[in-house]
Design an enzyme around this catalytic site. Structure first.
Site, PDB file in Angstrom:
ATOM      1  N   ASP A 318       0.849  -1.183   0.000  1.00  0.00           N
ATOM      2  CA  ASP A 318       0.000   0.000   0.000  1.00  0.00           C
ATOM      3  C   ASP A 318       0.888   1.236   0.000  1.00  0.00           C
ATOM      4  OD1 ASP A 318      -2.599  -1.000  -0.028  1.00  0.00           O
ATOM      5  OD2 ASP A 318      -2.534  -1.449   2.106  1.00  0.00           O
ATOM      6  N   ASP A 355      -2.573  26.464  13.846  1.00  0.00           N
ATOM      7  CA  ASP A 355      -3.193  25.313  13.180  1.00  0.00           C
ATOM      8  C   ASP A 355      -2.515  24.047  13.708  1.00  0.00           C
ATOM      9  OD1 ASP A 355      -4.161  23.361  11.512  1.00  0.00           O
ATOM     10  OD2 ASP A 355      -3.764  24.442   9.642  1.00  0.00           O
ATOM     11  N   SER A 417     -13.086  23.880   8.306  1.00  0.00           N
ATOM     12  CA  SER A 417     -14.416  23.272   8.356  1.00  0.00           C
ATOM     13  C   SER A 417     -14.674  22.571   7.033  1.00  0.00           C
ATOM     14  CB  SER A 417     -15.494  24.325   8.614  1.00  0.00           C
ATOM     15  OG  SER A 417     -15.689  25.139   7.481  1.00  0.00           O
ATOM     16  N   THR A 420     -16.471  25.029   4.418  1.00  0.00           N
ATOM     17  CA  THR A 420     -15.704  26.030   3.676  1.00  0.00           C
ATOM     18  C   THR A 420     -14.458  25.448   3.031  1.00  0.00           C
ATOM     19  OG1 THR A 420     -14.385  26.660   5.613  1.00  0.00           O
ATOM     20  CG2 THR A 420     -16.497  27.802   5.279  1.00  0.00           C
ATOM     21  N   MET A 422     -11.578  25.552   4.190  1.00  0.00           N
ATOM     22  CA  MET A 422     -10.504  26.521   4.404  1.00  0.00           C
ATOM     23  C   MET A 422     -10.269  26.691   5.897  1.00  0.00           C
ATOM     24  SD  MET A 422     -11.222  29.637   1.698  1.00  0.00           S
ATOM     25  CE  MET A 422     -12.769  30.087   2.499  1.00  0.00           C
ATOM     26  N   LYS A 435      -6.404  29.958   3.871  1.00  0.00           N
ATOM     27  CA  LYS A 435      -5.706  28.948   3.062  1.00  0.00           C
ATOM     28  C   LYS A 435      -6.606  27.728   2.972  1.00  0.00           C
ATOM     29  CE  LYS A 435      -3.024  26.319   6.516  1.00  0.00           C
ATOM     30  NZ  LYS A 435      -3.507  26.869   7.772  1.00  0.00           N
TER      31      LYS A 435
END
EC number: 7.2.2.6
Length: 719
Positions: A318, A355, A417, A420, A422, A435
């Protein structure tokens, strides 16, 4: 999971010695014809020691006693090799037993009660041994799952590190492929209802322990074939030596001073000619091979699977989890329109600083590598605690840009989300940075450079993933993400290709991504946009060409292909169907482990072949030592074959038997450890095998036998 450790203590050493004598039982040794014949020879030697004249012999009791003792040691040393290897296997089973945990379970009185409404009145706390199959138990946060089972309601974060070694908890929930839970693991959060699927003593760990113990005992097909071959050779030598006895009687009738061949010396010749070395070590080699697999936290259901791994012609891999880590990391920043490198790096850094995704952390890491470390408000590097994926990112170039982290903590981070597609950040000065997927950012932005699609398509064609970055509605550039290759995977694939194994990658990704990954690591063949159900067709197509094939899998849809493959390595974190279908289970759930398993299988076959070559070469050398010593009195011309110029026939016989017996314990460590194995072609391995073990097997007996004979001369023995 840490490697399963095996420790043989003093008591177990004593047990191995005790077992060596217990295995002298003829009913046991008859399963190994080579050693059985040696034991019969020991009995004949004992009879001649007690009654030297019984067979018309002329030797002394002491001489026959020495022969008898050396023959006995040959059998005992052979038994010890097998007993010691078996103890290592038992120690591995004990290591698995140590993982078993006694626990109590909350047995539900009413299975229908809603999981959120369960209280102490709805269950009874009982020992796990009292919980029957099909019963439903309630497992709350902090509880130990009492028995193997299936989640029938709820979802929970479960710590399975005791079984898998993975510190990261896994989600187990009702429905889908993640319903299976293992007894002894701990629920870290939430609550679940579990239907018990195993009887007492039939848990996953119990099955693994049973597999280890059974696999150690079962002879493999190749070992059975080797035993038949050795038995045939033994029969030939028995007939040949028996014929020599009557030939000696014939010579005695007209050769003056020759009374015939000594039966004890003929027995010594027989034992020396038989492949006693490999016959003694065969079981130890098999058990040791299984041990090496188990030490890698792989449970082989039979020795056949390990041998098949050594004979594989093709390996289906894989992409995700085997060749790549399954994580995408930032590789470069590409400015668009009027923006420059500094604009893209700054915007990417600011939008990703909070993030927590792997992609976000790798973007921060890459930005800092391109511009030097940045200090946050707290004075700590923003990437100081980044995980491994980011650590592998190399800065493609230096960019002069000010990455100001101060004040960002007062900004509003916008999480990703699904709606969106983004994520981003709204700075305290009103600047909006976003982004995300190119089409999503394109739809969001008010100003889109004309080369956005061209550049994003180029990144996709190279196997990457483009993320567009926009500042106040203006697209300023693209962040290039790439699948992170597992460290050293290209070298490991090259190594397995040197073994003559064809590598095939099967992935659900598109052609561009599959081709890029295949090119990066040197895969022989790849199949893109591949459904798991198609794997069984691929396995069958390869087998139709007469090849042995191996593969890995973890899902229910992998089960048919795992069962069909000659080597099917199932992941412990996968479904029960996959684990039942495969002939191996990796407790670490690391798909790339199959490459190690292939190497272990090759080493097992190499060890057996090398020691067989050494044993046969030994026999040839011992033939040239003993034959002239035994027949020189009747046929003086045979003295020319006595290239060692040994002092006396008795010294030659005794020295040969001493070497024949003591070479076995000297080779036990090699049999257990395995010969040094490097990935090479079959022709190279054969040449090395013949030179090292064939040549060594011819030379070693001459050196040691001559040294022993010289010692006898110095001590005045047999003179």
């Amino acid at each position: 999971m840490a490697e399963i450790t095996v420790t043989i203590d003093t008591d177990q050493q004593k047990q191995a010695i005790s077992d060596s004598f217990a295995k002298l039982d003829p009913q046991y040794l008859v399963k190994n014809p080579v050693l059985f014949v040696v034991e019969l020879g020991t009995i004949i030697g004992l009879v001649m020691t007690i009654a030297p004249g019984l067979f018309g012999a002329t030797g002394s009791r002491v001489y026959y006693a020495v022969i008898t003792v050396l023959l006995g040691f040959t059998v005992i040393f052979a038994n010890y090799a097998e007993a010691y290897a078996e103890l290592e296997g038992e120690a591995q089973a004990d290591s698995l037993r140590a993982l078993q945990t006694e626990a109590e379970g909350k047995l539900l009185q009413n299975d229908d009660v809603d999981i959120e409404d369960i209280s102490e009145d709805d269950y009874e706390v009982v020992a796990s041994t009292e919980i029957e199959q099909d019963a439903v138990v309630f497992v709350d946060e902090g509880d130990i799952i009492p028995r193997d089972g299936t989640v029938v309601e709820g979802s929970a974060s479960v710590d399975e590190s005791a079984i898998t070694g993975e510190s990261e908890p896994v989600i187990r929930q009702s429905g889908g492929d993640r319903t299976s839970v293992v007894g002894g693991t701990e629920v870290l959060s939430d609550r679940i209802k579990v239907e018990v699927t195993s009887e007492e003593g039939e848990s996953f760990l119990d099955q693994m322990i049973g597999l280890v113990e059974d696999a150690q005992r079962q002879k493999t097909p190749n070992e059975i074939a080797m035993t038949i071959l050795l038995s045939g050779l033994t029969l030939v030598f028995v007939v040949a030596v028996a014929t020599m006895f009557f030939f000696g009687e014939y010579l005695a009738s007209f050769v003056g001073g020759f009374a015939g061949l000594d039966v004890a010396e003929l027995v010594a010749l027989l034992v020396a000619l038989m492949p006693t070395t490999i016959g003694a070590l065969l079981a130890a080699i098999r058990v040791a091979g299984m041990t090496r697999v188990t030490r890698r936290n792989v449970i082989a259901k039979s020795g056949r699977a390990v041998e098949a791994a050594g004979d594989l012609d093709a390996l289906i891999l894989d992409k995700t989890g085997t060749i790549t880590t399954g994580e995408r990391v930032a590789q470069d920043f590409h400015p668009l329109g009027d923006a420059d490198d500094a604009d893209v790096v700054r915007a990417s850094y600011q939008s990703s600083l909070y993030d927590e995704t792997t992609e976000g952390r790798s973007i921060v890491k890459l930005a800092e590598k391109m511009n030097g470390k940045v200090q946050t408000d707290g004075g700590q590097s923003a990437s100081e605690e980044l995980d491994e994926p980011g650590d592998s990112v190399d800065a493609p170039r230096d960019v002069s840009v000010t990455l100001d982290a101060e004040g960002l903590s007062e900004s509003n981070f916008v999480p990703f989300s699904a709606e969106t597609r983004m994520s981003g950040i709204d700075l305290s000065d009103g600047t909006e940075i976003r982004k995300g997927a190119v089409d999503a950012v394109e739809e969001y932005a008010t100003t889109v450079p004309g080369k956005l699609r061209q550049k994003s398509n180029a990144i996709s064609e190279s196997g990457g993933t483009p993320l567009a970055i926009a500042v106040d509605g203006q697209v300023v550039g693209i962040i290039e993400l790439q699948d992170e290759l597992k460290p050293g995977i290209a070298d490991r694939i090259a190594e397995i290709q040197k073994m003559g194994v064809e590598t095939i990658m099967a992935t659900g990704d598109n052609q561009r991504t599959a081709r890029w990954v295949a090119d990066q690591v040197g895969i022989d063949e790849f199949h893109a946009e591949f459904d798991p159900e198609e794997k069984i067709e691929l396995v069958e197509d390869i087998q139709d060409d007469g090849k042995l094939v191996g593969m890995t899998g973890d899902g229910t849809n992998d089960a048919p292909a795992l069962a069909k493959a000659d080597v099917g390595l199932a992941m412990n974190a996968g479904t029960n169907a996959a684990k039942e279908a495969g002939n191996m289970v990796d407790l670490d759930s690391n798909p790339s482990k199959i490459i190690e398993v292939v190497g272990i299988g090759k080493q097992l076959l190499m060890t057996r072949g090398s020691l067989t070559t050494f044993s046969v070469a030994n026999d040839v050398a011992k033939y040239f030592v003993l034959l002239p010593a035994i027949l020189a009195a009747a046929i003086p011309g045979l003295g020319a074959m006595d290239i060692l110029n040994l002092s006396t026939p008795a010294s030659a016989v005794t020295a040969t038997l001493m070497y024949n017996a003591f070479i076995i314990p000297l080779l036990i460590p090699l049999a257990l450890r395995g010969v040094d194995y490097k990935a090479q072609s079959g022709a190279q391995l054969l040449r090395k095998n013949l030179i090292v073990y064939g040549g060594g097997g011819l030379i070693a007996p001459f050196i040691f036998i001559k040294a022993i004979d010289m010692l006898f001369v110095a001590l005045g023995v047999f003179q």
